[in-house]
Structure formats: C-alpha cells, structure tokens
Design a protein around this motif. Structure first.
Motif, mmCIF file in Angstrom:
data_model
loop_
_atom_site.group_PDB
_atom_site.id
_atom_site.type_symbol
_atom_site.label_atom_id
_atom_site.label_comp_id
_atom_site.label_asym_id
_atom_site.label_seq_id
_atom_site.Cartn_x
_atom_site.Cartn_y
_atom_site.Cartn_z
ATOM 1 N N LEU A 205 0.846 -1.201 0.000
ATOM 2 C CA LEU A 205 0.000 0.000 0.000
ATOM 3 C C LEU A 205 0.873 1.240 0.000
ATOM 4 N N GLN A 206 1.952 1.184 0.800
ATOM 5 C CA GLN A 206 2.831 2.345 0.911
ATOM 6 C C GLN A 206 3.564 2.606 -0.401
ATOM 7 N N VAL A 207 3.965 1.528 -1.059
ATOM 8 C CA VAL A 207 4.648 1.701 -2.346
ATOM 9 C C VAL A 207 3.677 2.298 -3.374
ATOM 10 N N LEU A 208 2.424 1.833 -3.341
ATOM 11 C CA LEU A 208 1.409 2.417 -4.239
ATOM 12 C C LEU A 208 1.233 3.903 -3.953
ATOM 13 N N ALA A 209 1.200 4.252 -2.681
ATOM 14 C CA ALA A 209 1.025 5.665 -2.312
ATOM 15 C C ALA A 209 2.183 6.496 -2.846
ATOM 16 N N PHE A 210 3.378 5.940 -2.754
ATOM 17 C CA PHE A 210 4.552 6.656 -3.257
ATOM 18 C C PHE A 210 4.376 6.989 -4.742
ATOM 19 N N TYR A 211 4.038 5.983 -5.533
ATOM 20 C CA TYR A 211 3.926 6.231 -6.984
ATOM 21 C C TYR A 211 2.730 7.105 -7.314
ATOM 22 N N HIS A 212 1.640 6.902 -6.548
ATOM 23 C CA HIS A 212 0.448 7.693 -6.775
ATOM 24 C C HIS A 212 0.735 9.177 -6.545
ATOM 25 N N SER A 213 1.570 9.468 -5.556
ATOM 26 C CA SER A 213 1.832 10.862 -5.197
ATOM 27 C C SER A 213 2.838 11.514 -6.139
ATOM 28 N N ARG A 214 3.406 10.736 -7.039
ATOM 29 C CA ARG A 214 4.396 11.239 -7.989
ATOM 30 C C ARG A 214 4.004 10.854 -9.396
ATOM 31 N N GLY A 218 7.595 10.942 -11.669
ATOM 32 C CA GLY A 218 8.226 11.395 -10.438
ATOM 33 C C GLY A 218 9.226 10.401 -9.896
ATOM 34 N N ALA A 219 9.108 9.168 -10.303
ATOM 35 C CA ALA A 219 10.092 8.165 -9.898
ATOM 36 C C ALA A 219 10.415 7.290 -11.101
ATOM 37 N N VAL A 220 11.591 6.757 -11.090
ATOM 38 C CA VAL A 220 11.981 5.825 -12.128
ATOM 39 C C VAL A 220 11.022 4.639 -12.118
ATOM 40 N N PRO A 222 10.139 1.216 -11.629
ATOM 41 C CA PRO A 222 10.909 0.435 -10.694
ATOM 42 C C PRO A 222 11.735 -0.677 -11.327
ATOM 43 N N SER A 237 2.954 0.409 -14.811
ATOM 44 C CA SER A 237 3.061 1.601 -13.960
ATOM 45 C C SER A 237 2.866 2.861 -14.782
ATOM 46 N N ARG B 12 13.075 10.938 -9.814
ATOM 47 C CA ARG B 12 13.835 9.749 -10.143
ATOM 48 C C ARG B 12 14.441 9.062 -8.929
ATOM 49 N N ILE B 13 13.572 8.780 -7.985
ATOM 50 C CA ILE B 13 13.985 7.915 -6.872
ATOM 51 C C ILE B 13 13.999 6.479 -7.412
ATOM 52 N N GLY B 15 13.542 2.576 -7.962
ATOM 53 C CA GLY B 15 12.542 1.636 -7.450
ATOM 54 C C GLY B 15 13.001 0.869 -6.214
ATOM 55 N N TRP B 91 -5.427 8.730 2.318
ATOM 56 C CA TRP B 91 -5.478 7.680 1.294
ATOM 57 C C TRP B 91 -6.696 6.783 1.496
ATOM 58 N N PHE B 116 -3.687 5.832 5.478
ATOM 59 C CA PHE B 116 -4.612 4.885 4.855
ATOM 60 C C PHE B 116 -5.844 4.737 5.726
ATOM 61 N N THR B 195 -1.369 1.704 -12.073
ATOM 62 C CA THR B 195 -0.312 0.963 -11.383
ATOM 63 C C THR B 195 -0.936 -0.213 -10.643
#
Lengths: 237, 237
Positions: A205-214, A218-220, A222, A237, B12-13, B15, B91, B116, B195
């Motif tokens: 869930l936390q990883v989803l939140a990370f990508y959702h917020s960017r 916003g992130a490579v 993965p 993704s 670009r953090i 994965g 969330w 969440f 995602t």
C-alpha cells in the motif's frame, strides 16, 4: 531426481535470483495451464517484469538456456525452476492463528501446491480449537510442538496477534521448525540458524502511495520489478 | 508542508529505494513507540536488513544525513520517510471481496495507519452486502464505481476470487482509481497509467523452501534483504 539434485547442489545462488524464482514459477505455471509450449526470454521477462538479460542470467544458473528462434520449452523450464525451488519435495506447513488471515491462507492456492500442504493448524480460542478446517482438526497451541514433530512440519506460518507471535515462534523452533513465515507485525528474536521471512501486507500500500503521489515520472519505473526479495510483481506503472 | 513538497518534488527515486521505504517506516515506527530518540545508520540497517551504505544512500536521497556520533534523530527521520511515502496525505482505500482475506486486511494495522483508511467495502454475496464491517456498510459490487467516486478512493484492493478480479479492476479504473493492489492470482490487463501491484502470499513460502533445501551455505545470504521491491524483510538466516 538427477535433475533436482544437480540443481540443488549448485552453490551460491544470489538472493535476488532466489526471490525471482517464485515469479518465474507462477508465470510458467499459467502458461502450462494455457497450453503454451514455448516462450522467448523477452516474452517471459515481460510477463514477470524483469529485463530479459536478468532473466537469461537467472535461468542459466540452473543450467537452462533458451534456443534462438524457439526460446524456452515451457514445461521443461517450469520443472527446472520447481526443482531449484525444491517444490518437488513434500513441505508440510503449520499455520498458527486461525483468524481471518489464517483461514485465507488455508484456502489459498499457493499453500496447497508445489509440495506445500497444510498439515497442522493451531489456535488458542476455545471456540476454534477442536473444530475442523479443510479436513484438519485445529489443535490447541499448547500442543503445537508435538503436532509439528508428528507431522514432520518444515515451515511454520504465524498469523497470530502480535503479542503471541514470539512465544509461538519459540515453540515452533523447539519442535525443530527452522523456517518461519511471520505475518505478525513483530520482529522475532530467534536463534541463529532459523530463517524468518516477515510479511507486511501494508508495505505494498505504501509503495502504491509513493507512486500515486508522484504522477508522470516522479520516480523511475521500478527496476525493483524483479530485483525483488519479494512477494510482489510490478506489472505496469 | 515545505518538507513534504521538497521531498515529493525530487525526481527519479530508484525503485529499490522506494521498496525499502516501507521497511524504514516500520522499523522507525517501532523505535518511536519504544521511545528511542536516536539511531545509528548501522543499527537501523541491522534492524531492516540492508547494508549501512545502502541505507545512508537511500536516506540521503530525501535530504537526511546522520550525524557522526549521534546518528539519526528517530522522529525526524520517520517524518521524512513518511513525507517521502506521502503517508501524511489522506489515502481512502476500497477493499473489494470481503472474504477471509478482505476481513483480515480491514483489521490489519497497516490498513488504518499512515494516512490509509478503509473507505469503501464491496462484495457480491447477498449474505455480506448490507452488513457492517468496522463501521462501514458493505456495498454491492455493482455500486462500486459510484461509491469510489463518492469517497474519493485512491487505492483499490482486490481480494475477490480470481474469476472476478478483472472486471472488478475495470470498475475501479472506470471510477478513477488508478492504483490497484491485487491479491487475486490473476495478471490483470489494464490501461497504461494504472499501477498494479500483485501480491502472491505463496511466494515467500517458496523462498523459504529454497533456503530450507540448501542448509549450510547452499545459497548466498540474501542480498535480497533490502534490495527488495518487497513486502518482506529477511531477518535472519
């Protein structure tokens, strides 16, 4: 068994490769079910979400190489992967804590395939102890050690509340169970030689939140994908 | 909110770093609960199961650096990690499929922390629809899209049988939910921009079987540890 012994005798398989084997196992199992006989490394890599070079390197560690043009023979490759994972052996499992999560695991396909079978169930709730789940009588947790010895349990799964998990883990270890899958949100303190894998259902869930917020790069994307010691695949993704 | 915006605006953090953030979050949360105010990078790395250099590199991506001698200040570091994970935002989550696994998730701590909150529950079973779970009325899955729009759901969790998962996922996407956690053993086909994280509860069993079948150094101690896109930590081996 020559195949499996040869696979098992290989030394020093890197952890990230080990962590990807379940992904290969699952993707290949689906292909076998669908009657797919051949797959290229790039197709298989695409399904699993790793890059093709990583996949070829992983599989070559187990002595399997695709053929240019036709790729890998699916049933053969699945047998090699399963041999490497030792899924051709018998893996009696004990599940301790027959709440919602324990019951979900009892009925999940993965816990009754590839050599895994639920052999012991235990709980402390008087309303649950003595009842039957999937053909198995739930034992009282006090009798867990003898049940594990009797059923030759090799893997213990802890789905108890956090407060009970440490003592359950100690009971499992006392009964000779040296591989533990812990769903309780507690870091277990156990002797050297015991392998514990900790599962945190909220981490994804936390990883989803990370990508959702960017959004929008916003992130490579993965590389985590298959570089994972993981219960997950990033599909898109 | 400057802190969070600055963290979120970084680009670009990698994965694997993202995948380790939930591990840092959990370890630091436990330390805060226990009143621990400072931690060295090597201590924190030991708890999480990554090497200290990896940990320092990960955290430096979010602008946090330990102080030689005193290490990191725990509450501050947790706030930075949570900001990076966007756990300070709201969330709302929908869980579709209120069987054992769905119920286990409703009650799991991770699904009600860090921003969440379970906002929508849905199922198709007439015995379940209309009942209350944890203060929320279970909707019929047919009404899932309007419920998701109404509650501004941002993450959908699919715990249905495999056969229902694709159409549930399509309904979620139609309702604007673009982040999906899928526990059903099915590879979902969804539009680009969605995602999906796939969770396979049996994958960790398979990894345990691998190590169990290779005692005494048959495999490298998993660098997988924190190099993971993962819901797990390898704690010892």
């Amino acid at each position: 068994m020559l195949r499996d012994e040869s696979a098992r005798s290989r030394r020093r398989i890197p952890g990230p490769t080990v962590a990807r084997l379940p992904l290969y196992h699952r993707a290949l199992s689906v292909m076998v079910e669908r009657g797919i006989t051949h797959v290229s490394s790039s197709e298989l890599a695409g399904v699993v979400g790793v890059n093709p070079a990583t996949l070829r390197r992983d599989l070559s560690r187990f002595g399997t190489y695709g053929t240019r043009g036709t790729g890998y023979e699916v049933p053969h490759l699945l047998a090699r992967v399963d041999g490497a994972l030792a899924l051709d052996l018998d893996w009696p499992v004990a599940i301790v804590g027959i709440g919602n999560l324990g019951q979900a695991l009892i009925h999940s396909r993965g816990f009754r395939s590839g050599g895994f079978r639920v052999a012991v169930l235990a709980d402390v709730d008087p309303a649950v102890v003595g009842t039957m789940r999937d053909g198995i009588v739930v034992e009282h947790a006090e009798r867990l050690p003898e049940a594990c010895v009797r059923e030759k349990v090799r893997i213990g799964v802890i789905t108890t509340p956090a407060s009970a998990s440490q003592s359950v883990a100690e009971n499992l270890v006392a009964a000779g169970v040296h591989s533990i899958l812990n769903f309780a949100p507690v870091v277990l303190a156990l002797p050297a030689g015991v392998t514990v894998r900790q599962v945190d259902l909220a981490a994804e869930l936390q990883v989803l939140a990370f990508y959702h917020s960017r959004p929008a790069g916003g992130a490579v994307v993965p590389e985590a994908k298959g570089e994972a010691g993981t219960a997950t695949i990033e599909i898109s993704s």
